[in-house]
Scaffold this motif. Sequence first.
Motif, PDB file in Angstrom:
ATOM      1  N   LYS A  39      45.170  49.423  35.681  1.00 41.92           N
ATOM      2  CA  LYS A  39      44.528  48.178  36.064  1.00 41.92           C
ATOM      3  C   LYS A  39      44.314  47.278  34.857  1.00 41.92           C
ATOM      4  CE  LYS A  39      40.387  46.374  38.370  1.00 41.92           C
ATOM      5  NZ  LYS A  39      39.106  46.708  39.041  1.00 41.92           N
ATOM      6  N   GLU A  43      45.597  43.474  34.593  1.00 40.20           N
ATOM      7  CA  GLU A  43      44.689  42.337  34.396  1.00 40.20           C
ATOM      8  C   GLU A  43      45.089  41.519  33.175  1.00 40.20           C
ATOM      9  OE1 GLU A  43      40.952  44.318  34.294  1.00 40.20           O
ATOM     10  OE2 GLU A  43      40.648  44.188  36.474  1.00 40.20           O
ATOM     11  N   ILE A  46      48.057  39.477  34.327  1.00 41.37           N
ATOM     12  CA  ILE A  46      47.612  38.394  35.212  1.00 41.37           C
ATOM     13  C   ILE A  46      47.008  37.253  34.399  1.00 41.37           C
ATOM     14  CG2 ILE A  46      45.933  37.764  37.001  1.00 41.37           C
ATOM     15  CD1 ILE A  46      46.309  40.612  38.132  1.00 41.37           C
ATOM     16  N   PRO A 213      45.841  46.007  41.950  1.00 46.12           N
ATOM     17  CA  PRO A 213      45.183  44.896  41.260  1.00 46.12           C
ATOM     18  C   PRO A 213      45.877  43.549  41.460  1.00 46.12           C
ATOM     19  CG  PRO A 213      45.303  46.804  39.819  1.00 46.12           C
ATOM     20  CD  PRO A 213      46.131  47.122  41.028  1.00 46.12           C
ATOM     21  N   SER A 217      43.560  40.566  43.012  1.00 48.76           N
ATOM     22  CA  SER A 217      43.101  39.580  42.032  1.00 48.76           C
ATOM     23  C   SER A 217      42.978  38.176  42.639  1.00 48.76           C
ATOM     24  CB  SER A 217      44.061  39.525  40.841  1.00 48.76           C
ATOM     25  OG  SER A 217      43.708  38.483  39.975  1.00 48.76           O
ATOM     26  N   ASP A 219      43.089  35.646  40.805  1.00 47.69           N
ATOM     27  CA  ASP A 219      43.920  34.796  39.954  1.00 47.69           C
ATOM     28  C   ASP A 219      45.391  34.856  40.320  1.00 47.69           C
ATOM     29  OD1 ASP A 219      42.042  33.566  38.304  1.00 47.69           O
ATOM     30  OD2 ASP A 219      41.884  35.321  37.006  1.00 47.69           O
TER      31      ASP A 219
END
Length: 489
Positions: A39, A43, A46, A213, A217, A219
């Motif tokens: 994850k 992240e 992302i 994720p 998310s 985002d």
Amino acid sequence: MQLHNYIDGQWVEAIKKGQREIINPFNQEIIASAAEGTKEDTEKAIAAARRAFDNGEWVNTPASERGEIVRQIGEKIQANVEELARLETLDTGKTIEESRGDMNDIANVFFYFAGLADKDGGELIESPIPDSTSKVVREPIGVCGQITPWNYPLLQAAWKLAPALAAGNTLIMKPSEITPLTTVKVFELFEEIGVPAGVANLVLGTGAEVGAPLSESTDVDLVSFTGGIETGKTIMRSASVNVKKIALELGGKNPNIVFTDADFDTAVDQALNAVYFHGGQVCSAGSRLLVEESIHDQFVEELVKRASRIKLGNGFDEATESGPLISQEHRAKVERYIDIGLEEGATLAVGGKRPNDAELQDGFFFLPTIFTNCTADMRIVQEEIFGPVLTVEAFRTADEAIEKANDTIYGLAGAVFTNDIDKAEYVSRKLRMGTVWINDFHPYFAQAPWGGYKQSGFGRELGKIGLEEYTEVKHVFRNTNPQPVGWFN
């Protein structure tokens, strides 16, 4: 061979230093060690994609220049066909001939979307309001999460990467954790060409650690997924966190309908290709054969004879017609369906077991299999086996064939073989599927959309609509003679 993540323009180890061994399904040799992302890695990717989109460098690059970069990717793939094909065959076990064909198709996908990149200048529509103009434009959707399967690693990646980049998006790609080799290689080509940092990111790892994720998310603006139906349902639930757009291709249980008036030899040959190409590990495999009753027995007899002669072997051997299944776990799944079919009362006409050949014992091989005396209520007829297993049913009328063909939760693809064009058109109109082939099976190309009805998913890849999936529609209205409204005097 050591494989890393590619995040914000840098090749990096997984944050937690995890590693996964990648094996050759032909002989179980270790061919690479891959970073096992989590994850935290996802992240980080992302965040890089979000920055790259929000700073506008890529989205504000003129569409013709984005198209040129996408075209250069296609040229790089053409220049590296042999290396990419070798990696694909190592990773998946498919024949080298098929892998070479995949690479040429992949290059054409990039060329096609490169050509579309600057072709949509918006649409002027007539405004009913005086002194005004009205225009509809398409804009990139934003940050895209892309999750691909193991059976066609780079082909499926290309169907997602090319339109996303051409439309001006940024992205995070998650290939299957067991077949990442060619996707990593293409990201090396991205770096050579100079795709800006953060625009295209690659995270290796499992669906639970990387795919989830991406789906969850806030985002990420879009998730495109090709794979199993249960994972697709999970992505749908996760995507609701920010009502993100999703595009899903979730497989099929694809019918192949053969009428008495079809060319017999052609229909037999096409039926074999429909189900046994790449060991049946194809979302559009023609794993359900429906044969008109009058030729059923003769057709099955010829199929059994031909299926028993299919040459299994090393994908690098030019004489090999079909390679191994992808993994020990997947072969075990196929074997469970053999037991299920026998328990349900189907007749095992050929195959149904592992081969005895000494040279195949180290690989995940399984013999081409045919079940006869099948009925629509059987699990082997209803559920996607994703292996070299064909079920055969008889029918008497076109309407009966249509009813049987539509009687699953899936609706990806299907075919009809007949020399009666009116019958072919009638059946093709009635089939609830995203693609229908007439007197052929499996052809696809960049210009034509691909996707399914029902629980085969929604959204389309390839074709003009494949680019539109990566855009949002905006209406721009302009008052050319602004005046006070006078509503609130």
